[in-house]
Design an enzyme around this catalytic site. Structure first.
Site, PDB file in Angstrom:
ATOM      1  CG  HIS A   1       2.536  -9.192   4.630  1.00 45.49           C
ATOM      2  ND1 HIS A   1       1.908  -9.865   5.648  1.00 45.49           N
ATOM      3  CD2 HIS A   1       1.656  -8.247   4.221  1.00 45.49           C
ATOM      4  CE1 HIS A   1       0.701  -9.360   5.835  1.00 45.49           C
ATOM      5  NE2 HIS A   1       0.517  -8.374   4.963  1.00 45.49           N
TER       6      HIS A   1
ATOM      7  CE1 TYR B   1       2.158 -18.877   5.114  1.00 45.41           C
ATOM      8  CE2 TYR B   1       1.256 -20.870   4.124  1.00 45.41           C
ATOM      9  CZ  TYR B   1       1.668 -19.564   4.014  1.00 45.41           C
ATOM     10  OH  TYR B   1       1.607 -18.932   2.793  1.00 45.41           O
TER      11      TYR B   1
ATOM     12  N   PRO C   1      -1.757 -25.094  -2.709  1.00 48.07           N
ATOM     13  CG  PRO C   1      -3.807 -24.316  -1.952  1.00 48.07           C
ATOM     14  CD  PRO C   1      -3.155 -25.506  -2.542  1.00 48.07           C
TER      15      PRO C   1
ATOM     16  CE  LYS D   1       7.192 -19.995  -4.098  1.00 43.93           C
ATOM     17  NZ  LYS D   1       6.933 -18.721  -3.468  1.00 43.93           N
TER      18      LYS D   1
ATOM     19  CE1 TYR E   1       4.650 -18.138   1.960  1.00 42.67           C
ATOM     20  CE2 TYR E   1       5.230 -15.826   2.196  1.00 42.67           C
ATOM     21  CZ  TYR E   1       4.290 -16.833   2.214  1.00 42.67           C
ATOM     22  OH  TYR E   1       2.971 -16.526   2.462  1.00 42.67           O
TER      23      TYR E   1
HETATM   24  C1  LIG Z   1      -9.893 -22.615  -5.957  1.00 36.33           C
HETATM   25  C2  LIG Z   1      -8.485 -22.150  -6.219  1.00 36.33           C
HETATM   26  C3  LIG Z   1      -7.779 -21.496  -5.213  1.00 36.33           C
HETATM   27  C4  LIG Z   1      -6.471 -21.076  -5.440  1.00 36.33           C
HETATM   28  N1  LIG Z   1      -5.787 -20.462  -4.438  1.00 36.33           N
HETATM   29  C5  LIG Z   1      -4.509 -20.085  -4.672  1.00 36.33           C
HETATM   30  C6  LIG Z   1      -3.748 -19.471  -3.651  1.00 36.33           C
HETATM   31  O1  LIG Z   1      -4.219 -19.250  -2.545  1.00 36.33           O
HETATM   32  N2  LIG Z   1      -2.471 -19.116  -3.934  1.00 36.33           N
HETATM   33  C7  LIG Z   1      -1.892 -19.324  -5.180  1.00 36.33           C
HETATM   34  O2  LIG Z   1      -0.735 -18.960  -5.416  1.00 36.33           O
HETATM   35  N3  LIG Z   1      -2.599 -19.900  -6.145  1.00 36.33           N
HETATM   36  C8  LIG Z   1      -3.880 -20.285  -5.916  1.00 36.33           C
HETATM   37  N4  LIG Z   1      -4.569 -20.875  -6.893  1.00 36.33           N
HETATM   38  C9  LIG Z   1      -3.888 -21.051  -8.171  1.00 36.33           C
HETATM   39  C10 LIG Z   1      -3.957 -19.783  -9.010  1.00 36.33           C
HETATM   40  O3  LIG Z   1      -5.226 -19.208  -8.917  1.00 36.33           O
HETATM   41  C11 LIG Z   1      -3.629 -20.201 -10.441  1.00 36.33           C
HETATM   42  O4  LIG Z   1      -2.312 -20.718 -10.432  1.00 36.33           O
HETATM   43  C12 LIG Z   1      -3.753 -19.065 -11.448  1.00 36.33           C
HETATM   44  O5  LIG Z   1      -5.091 -18.698 -11.612  1.00 36.33           O
HETATM   45  C13 LIG Z   1      -3.181 -19.504 -12.782  1.00 36.33           C
HETATM   46  O6  LIG Z   1      -3.478 -18.558 -13.757  1.00 36.33           O
HETATM   47  P1  LIG Z   1      -3.709 -18.981 -15.279  1.00 36.33           P
HETATM   48  O7  LIG Z   1      -3.983 -17.705 -15.984  1.00 36.33           O
HETATM   49  O8  LIG Z   1      -2.578 -19.835 -15.706  1.00 36.33           O
HETATM   50  O9  LIG Z   1      -4.982 -19.933 -15.265  1.00 36.33           O
HETATM   51  P2  LIG Z   1      -6.499 -19.590 -14.914  1.00 36.33           P
HETATM   52  O10 LIG Z   1      -6.581 -18.563 -13.860  1.00 36.33           O
HETATM   53  O11 LIG Z   1      -7.159 -20.904 -14.666  1.00 36.33           O
HETATM   54  O12 LIG Z   1      -7.067 -18.947 -16.242  1.00 36.33           O
HETATM   55  C14 LIG Z   1      -7.330 -19.725 -17.389  1.00 36.33           C
HETATM   56  C15 LIG Z   1      -8.424 -19.063 -18.197  1.00 36.33           C
HETATM   57  O13 LIG Z   1      -8.626 -19.800 -19.383  1.00 36.33           O
HETATM   58  C16 LIG Z   1     -10.012 -19.917 -19.643  1.00 36.33           C
HETATM   59  N5  LIG Z   1     -10.248 -21.094 -20.478  1.00 36.33           N
HETATM   60  C17 LIG Z   1     -10.219 -22.398 -20.114  1.00 36.33           C
HETATM   61  N6  LIG Z   1     -10.469 -23.196 -21.164  1.00 36.33           N
HETATM   62  C18 LIG Z   1     -10.650 -22.376 -22.223  1.00 36.33           C
HETATM   63  C19 LIG Z   1     -10.939 -22.610 -23.588  1.00 36.33           C
HETATM   64  N7  LIG Z   1     -11.091 -23.850 -24.062  1.00 36.33           N
HETATM   65  N8  LIG Z   1     -11.062 -21.559 -24.406  1.00 36.33           N
HETATM   66  C20 LIG Z   1     -10.895 -20.288 -23.942  1.00 36.33           C
HETATM   67  N9  LIG Z   1     -10.630 -20.004 -22.640  1.00 36.33           N
HETATM   68  C21 LIG Z   1     -10.502 -21.045 -21.798  1.00 36.33           C
HETATM   69  C22 LIG Z   1     -10.611 -20.025 -18.258  1.00 36.33           C
HETATM   70  O14 LIG Z   1     -11.982 -19.665 -18.240  1.00 36.33           O
HETATM   71  C23 LIG Z   1      -9.749 -19.054 -17.474  1.00 36.33           C
HETATM   72  O15 LIG Z   1     -10.265 -17.750 -17.451  1.00 36.33           O
HETATM   73  C24 LIG Z   1      -5.874 -21.307  -6.683  1.00 36.33           C
HETATM   74  C25 LIG Z   1      -6.579 -21.960  -7.691  1.00 36.33           C
HETATM   75  C26 LIG Z   1      -7.867 -22.395  -7.476  1.00 36.33           C
HETATM   76  C27 LIG Z   1      -8.602 -23.121  -8.570  1.00 36.33           C
END
Ligand SMILES: Cc1cc2nc3c(=O)[nH]c(=O)nc-3n(C[C@H](O)[C@H](O)[C@H](O)COP(=O)(O)OP(=O)(O)OC[C@H]3O[C@@H](n4cnc5c(N)ncnc54)[C@H](O)[C@@H]3O)c2cc1C
Length: 394
Positions: free
Chosen positions: A72, A201, A293, A297, A385
């Site tokens: 995009h 947006y 969101p 980011k 962005y």
């Molecule tokens: C509902 C929702 C919608 C979102 N929408 C957007 C969006 O539109 N745009 C955007 O940029 N971001 C969005 N985000 C944010 C984005 O999804 C996160 O920033 C991203 O997933 C971060 O990745 P991560 O790997 O750091 O954490 P996570 O994706 O949360 O992964 C962490 C992992 O650790 C595991 N875990 C947790 N505790 C333990 C433990 N004790 N032992 C072992 N494993 C464990 C979990 O099961 C999970 O699989 C959204 C988040 C949510 C919750």
């Protein structure tokens, strides 16, 4: 069991870190408390910054993304029915974002991990981190009813906001910065073509709208809703009617509606913890910070942390550079705070705040007129962005 880096969490940050380290010949074990199916069932982010796309390519997991992701070159803002295009590429010397869902990124990373033969242990319980201030930290956990232990050089806490890693840092060391927003986002995913080629947006007196997408045939829409709303109160029909109501007629008439594949309400939170490391444990992604969101980011900041951490660990293992280890937190936080600021700014700019004073509403309006009415303002939005550059690790 022994490894070099124990990674807690198989979300995008844990899997990407694992892949980059594996490619560099560094041994890792990933521990995940859920099943792979559960992890893939979570519908989350969909907009990849330039730097995220580049790092996925560097990790060798971009084949499907490059074939199926949609580049995009612009986004649109909508205020009082007026459409304002933001030509991202024109304002940022050719940079762009890519639409490719977090679920697909995670699937690609899971497949690469499986092909690499590096171990990921799903369904672990009671993960505990030990001796983090020593040279030989360890991780204990239960798996299939058995107590297990991993001895390692480093622990990467990639376990999201509710994980165990951040909680393993003594409370007197952690500084938490938090702002909880007074509304939520109701999201709906459907196999319908997006209402507009570019993301929209939209500010509306009934509340903010985001018209996003995952592909040319899959749309993701969000509505600002009160925090007290429950998802059961929102039938598909009510969602589509409300969305149409908040869009101008020309877009409302083009909107293709359909059965929802997923519908959920997410509260909005801004959160950062400092420092992002404790001894030989590093916090990565949502374990250390959350953004609303609105600026797209969350996933991108998680990847930004991975970018710094894997380069620092590679320098440690390949070149014996111990000096970089203590720099991780500050390097990561410099960029995290800029992402937090942009997400906060976009949330302020676009949402309807019942609680704002008449003065604050005038400020919000002046911000809109300034940022969207001048090339300098639009350039600020565009460069944030598409993603600010990473600092060099050397
Ligand atoms: C509902 C929702 C919608 C979102 N929408 C957007 C969006 O539109 N745009 C955007 O940029 N971001 C969005 N985000 C944010 C984005 O999804 C996160 O920033 C991203 O997933 C971060 O990745 P991560 O790997 O750091 O954490 P996570 O994706 O949360 O992964 C962490 C992992 O650790 C595991 N875990 C947790 N505790 C333990 C433990 N004790 N032992 C072992 N494993 C464990 C979990 O099961 C999970 O699989 C959204 C988040 C949510 C919750």
């Amino acid at each position: 069991m022994n490894t070099q880096v124990a990674i807690i969490g198989a979300g995008p940050s844990g899997l990407l870190l694992g892949q980059l380290l594996h490619n560099a010949g560094i041994k890792t074990v990933i521990l995940e408390r859920q099943t792979p199916e559960y992890v893939l069932g979570r519908i989350r982010a969909g907009i990849l910054e330039n730097g995220t796309v580049e790092l996925l390519r560097e990790a060798g997991v971009s084949r499907r993304m490059d074939a199926e992701g949609l580049i995009h070159h612009g986004v649109e803002f909508l205020f009082s029915g007026q459409r304002i295009p933001v030509p991202l590429s024109e304002l940022t010397h050719g940079k762009s974002v890519m639409v490719y869902g977090q679920t697909e990124v995670t699937r690609d990373l899971m497949e690469a991990r499986q092909s690499s033969g590096a171990p990921t242990i799903y369904g672990v319980e009671q993960v505990q981190l030990h001796s983090l201030k020593s040279d030989k930290p360890s991780v204990t956990f239960m798996h299939n009813g058995e107590q297990c232990k991993i001895e390692c050089d480093f622990v990467a806490g990639c376990d999201g906001f509710h994980g165990v890693s951040r909680q393993s840092i003594p409370r007197e060391i952690l500084r938490e910065y938090e702002s909880v927003w007074p509304f939520g986002w109701l999201g709906l995913l459907s196999d319908t073509p997006p209402v507009n080629p570019e993301l929209i947006y939209a500010h509306h007196e009934r509340g903010f709208v985001l018209c996003s997408q995952r592909s040319l045939t899959r749309s993701r829409y969000y509505l600002q809703v009160p925090l007290t709303d429950k998802v059961e109160q929102w039938t598909d029909e009510r969602f589509w009617n409300e969305l149409k109501c908040r869009l101008p007629d020309e877009l409302g008439q083009k909107l293709v509606t359909g059965h929802s594949l997923e519908k959920s309400i997410a509260p909005l939170r801004s959160y950062v913890v400092e420092p992002m490391q404790y001894g030989r444990m590093f916090l990565v992604g949502d374990a250390a910070h959350i953004v609303p969101p609105t600026g797209a980011k969350g996933l991108n900041l998680a990847v930004s942390d991975v970018n710094y951490l894997w380069r620092i660990l590679r320098q440690y293992y390949h070149n014996g550079r111990t000096d970089l280890l203590s720099q991780y937190s500050q390097l990561a936080l410099n960029r995290v705070w800029k992402g937090e600021r942009f997400s906060w700014f976009m949330t302020h700019l676009l949402h309807d705040f019942q609680s704002k004073s008449a003065f604050d509403k005038k400020m919000q309006e002046a911000d809109r007129q300034y940022y969207l009415g001048s090339r300098a303002g639009l350039t600020t939005i565009a460069e944030n962005y598409v993603g600010l550059p990473y600092e060099t690790v050397e």
